[in-house]
Design a protein around this motif. Structure first.
Motif, PDB file in Angstrom:
ATOM      1  N   CYS A  10       9.126 -14.017   3.898  1.00 13.34           N
ATOM      2  CA  CYS A  10       8.325 -15.221   4.131  1.00 13.34           C
ATOM      3  C   CYS A  10       8.006 -16.000   2.860  1.00 13.34           C
ATOM      4  O   CYS A  10       7.485 -17.121   2.931  1.00 13.34           O
ATOM      5  N   GLY A  11       8.271 -15.441   1.664  1.00 12.22           N
ATOM      6  CA  GLY A  11       7.990 -16.137   0.418  1.00 12.22           C
ATOM      7  C   GLY A  11       6.573 -15.964  -0.094  1.00 12.22           C
ATOM      8  O   GLY A  11       6.211 -16.515  -1.153  1.00 12.22           O
ATOM      9  N   ASN A  12       5.739 -15.208   0.609  1.00 12.49           N
ATOM     10  CA  ASN A  12       4.367 -14.967   0.155  1.00 12.49           C
ATOM     11  C   ASN A  12       4.374 -14.061  -1.074  1.00 12.49           C
ATOM     12  O   ASN A  12       5.256 -13.214  -1.240  1.00 12.49           O
ATOM     13  N   ASN A  13       3.349 -14.243  -1.970  1.00  7.75           N
ATOM     14  CA  ASN A  13       3.297 -13.435  -3.184  1.00  7.75           C
ATOM     15  C   ASN A  13       2.068 -12.525  -3.231  1.00  7.75           C
ATOM     16  O   ASN A  13       1.705 -12.014  -4.287  1.00  7.75           O
ATOM     17  N   GLU A  14       1.412 -12.319  -2.084  1.00  2.36           N
ATOM     18  CA  GLU A  14       0.260 -11.428  -2.032  1.00  2.36           C
ATOM     19  C   GLU A  14       0.627 -10.156  -1.261  1.00  2.36           C
ATOM     20  O   GLU A  14       1.157 -10.217  -0.148  1.00  2.36           O
ATOM     21  N   PHE A  15       0.297  -9.001  -1.869  1.00  6.52           N
ATOM     22  CA  PHE A  15       0.646  -7.709  -1.282  1.00  6.52           C
ATOM     23  C   PHE A  15      -0.583  -6.812  -1.267  1.00  6.52           C
ATOM     24  O   PHE A  15      -1.479  -6.957  -2.098  1.00  6.52           O
ATOM     25  N   GLU A  16      -0.600  -5.879  -0.324  1.00  8.36           N
ATOM     26  CA  GLU A  16      -1.673  -4.903  -0.230  1.00  8.36           C
ATOM     27  C   GLU A  16      -1.102  -3.494  -0.288  1.00  8.36           C
ATOM     28  O   GLU A  16       0.048  -3.259   0.086  1.00  8.36           O
ATOM     29  N   HIS A  17      -1.942  -2.558  -0.733  1.00 14.03           N
ATOM     30  CA  HIS A  17      -1.531  -1.161  -0.842  1.00 14.03           C
ATOM     31  C   HIS A  17      -2.084  -0.374   0.342  1.00 14.03           C
ATOM     32  O   HIS A  17      -3.275  -0.450   0.655  1.00 14.03           O
ATOM     33  N   ASP A  18      -1.220   0.385   1.008  1.00 24.71           N
ATOM     34  CA  ASP A  18      -1.610   1.230   2.133  1.00 24.71           C
ATOM     35  C   ASP A  18      -1.821   2.645   1.608  1.00 24.71           C
ATOM     36  O   ASP A  18      -0.857   3.326   1.201  1.00 24.71           O
ATOM     37  N   ASP A  19      -3.082   3.111   1.618  1.00 24.62           N
ATOM     38  CA  ASP A  19      -3.374   4.437   1.086  1.00 24.62           C
ATOM     39  C   ASP A  19      -2.827   5.557   1.960  1.00 24.62           C
ATOM     40  O   ASP A  19      -2.561   6.660   1.473  1.00 24.62           O
ATOM     41  N   VAL A  20      -2.672   5.291   3.263  1.00 21.83           N
ATOM     42  CA  VAL A  20      -2.169   6.326   4.162  1.00 21.83           C
ATOM     43  C   VAL A  20      -0.677   6.533   3.964  1.00 21.83           C
ATOM     44  O   VAL A  20      -0.188   7.661   3.826  1.00 21.83           O
ATOM     45  N   ARG A  21       0.087   5.445   3.941  1.00 21.79           N
ATOM     46  CA  ARG A  21       1.538   5.521   3.801  1.00 21.79           C
ATOM     47  C   ARG A  21       2.007   5.494   2.349  1.00 21.79           C
ATOM     48  O   ARG A  21       3.196   5.692   2.090  1.00 21.79           O
TER      49      ARG A  21
END
Length: 375
Positions: A10-21
């Protein structure tokens, strides 16, 4: 989290971290950034300092390489096997890895067993017939050789030649309770191959008695014997065609099984008398004494003529007697007795229908020569 590159979807530059996976994904479309995966595994050691489990994004739970080498349970306590458990595990592992015995090997063992009647020469011939008629390897060799396979198809009126083994696999012994009975195919094929070997050598084999002893349907034994006989006759005819055409060099070697008396079955007077004796009481009860005697005389004369026929004489005398009796009853205005006549002579209507399909014109001609009901 900020990333130098944008999301590939999608071209987005924001990411999040998944602590479970333990992975990073795009906040807009949820695409996982593979090069940002957390590759640091969590290791679990036992009291001896050995790594028992690894937990990361690629592997969950126990290490599959150490699963069967681990001698500890889930709580970390040592697993102690006693002698009985070790022997049980060893036998289970041995049986699970053992190969299944071939059908051909089981049949050969049964033929060689002292429970099977017959001299050593007949049993050796039966095992040789088995190796040619119930071997997928030998059948594949014949199919791979163009000269041999073409000659076999020509001998079978242009149709493919089925292997008797493939037809045998569909036979199942079912009792009244519809329960399958052990190694049924092994017992059936053993009796059938011995029957063919005995007929080649001119020896009478009590197939019905053997079928009762080994708990096998006699009709299945006769059907399997017929399949073996047809397969052998096709090969013999194909070998004769190859010799006639002069293609011996390009074809496979000869089978090496003698024809003997297989294609020339001779009915004795005692065989005819036995079939007539089974018919007489039921015919007298159905048509009366005088009419039954006349019918018996006609059937006896028809069987005498059928005995001299080239192909009809090679069939079971009771089958031929049943076919001629059906014609004799129909000529006297009584129909739908085929099932009863088959029961009187101890045969099945299926076998009688197959005989009618192959030799109906021949039996019609013989019946017309001796029928007195319409004269």
């Amino acid at each position: 989290m900020k990333h130098e590159e944008n999301c590939m979807e999608c071209g987005n530059n924001e990411f999040e971290h998944d602590d479970v996976r333990s992975e990073y994904h795009c906040t807009f479309c949820g695409c996982i950034v593979e090069d940002q995966l957390d590759s640091n595994p969590a290791q679990f050691m036992n009291s001896e300092g050995q790594i028992e489990r690894e937990l990361n994004s690629n592997r969950l739970g126990a290490d599959e390489r150490q699963t069967w080498l681990n001698t500890r349970d889930a709580s970390g306590k040592p697993v102690v096997y006693n002698r009985q458990q070790r022997l049980r595990n060893r036998n289970f592992d041995r049986n699970s890895r053992s190969e299944r015995t071939w059908l051909k090997t089981d049949v050969e063992r049964l033929i060689d067993s002292p429970n099977m009647p017959g001299i050593r020469t007949m049993k050796t011939l039966a095992k040789k017939i088995l190796s040619q008629t119930h071997s997928t390897e030998e059948h594949a060799k014949r199919m791979a050789n163009s000269v041999t396979w073409k000659a076999m198809k020509d001998a079978n009126y242009g149709q493919d030649v089925p292997l008797p083994l493939n037809q045998t696999r569909h036979a199942q012994k079912t009792s009244k309770d519809d329960t399958r009975n052990g190694n049924y195919s092994t017992r059936m094929i053993a009796i059938a191959t011995l029957n063919i070997a005995a007929r080649i050598m001119g020896i009478e084999l009590p197939t019905r008695q053997l079928s009762n002893v080994f708990d096998v349907e006699h009709d299945h034994v006769i059907r399997e014997s017929t399949n073996i006989k047809k397969y052998l006759i096709i090969i013999w005819k194909a070998e004769a065609l190859i010799v006639e055409q002069g293609n011996q060099i390009k074809s496979l070697p000869r089978m090496g099984i003698p024809q003997g008396n297989l294609q020339s079955r001779i009915w004795s007077e005692s065989d005819i008398r036995a079939a007539i004796d089974d018919l007489r009481p039921s015919l007298e009860k159905k048509f009366g004494t005088m009419t039954a005697r006349l019918m018996i005389t006609e059937i006896w004369a028809m069987l005498e003529e059928a005995r001299d026929h080239t192909y009809l004489s090679g069939q079971n005398i009771r089958l031929v007697a049943a076919g001629l009796t059906v014609r004799s009853t129909q000529a006297r205005g009584v129909s739908r007795l085929k099932q009863r006549i088959a029961d009187w002579l101890g045969i099945t209507t299926t076998r009688l229908k197959r005989l009618e399909k192959d030799y109906s014109l021949v039996m019609d001609a013989i019946f017309n020569n001796h029928n007195s009901a319409t004269r």
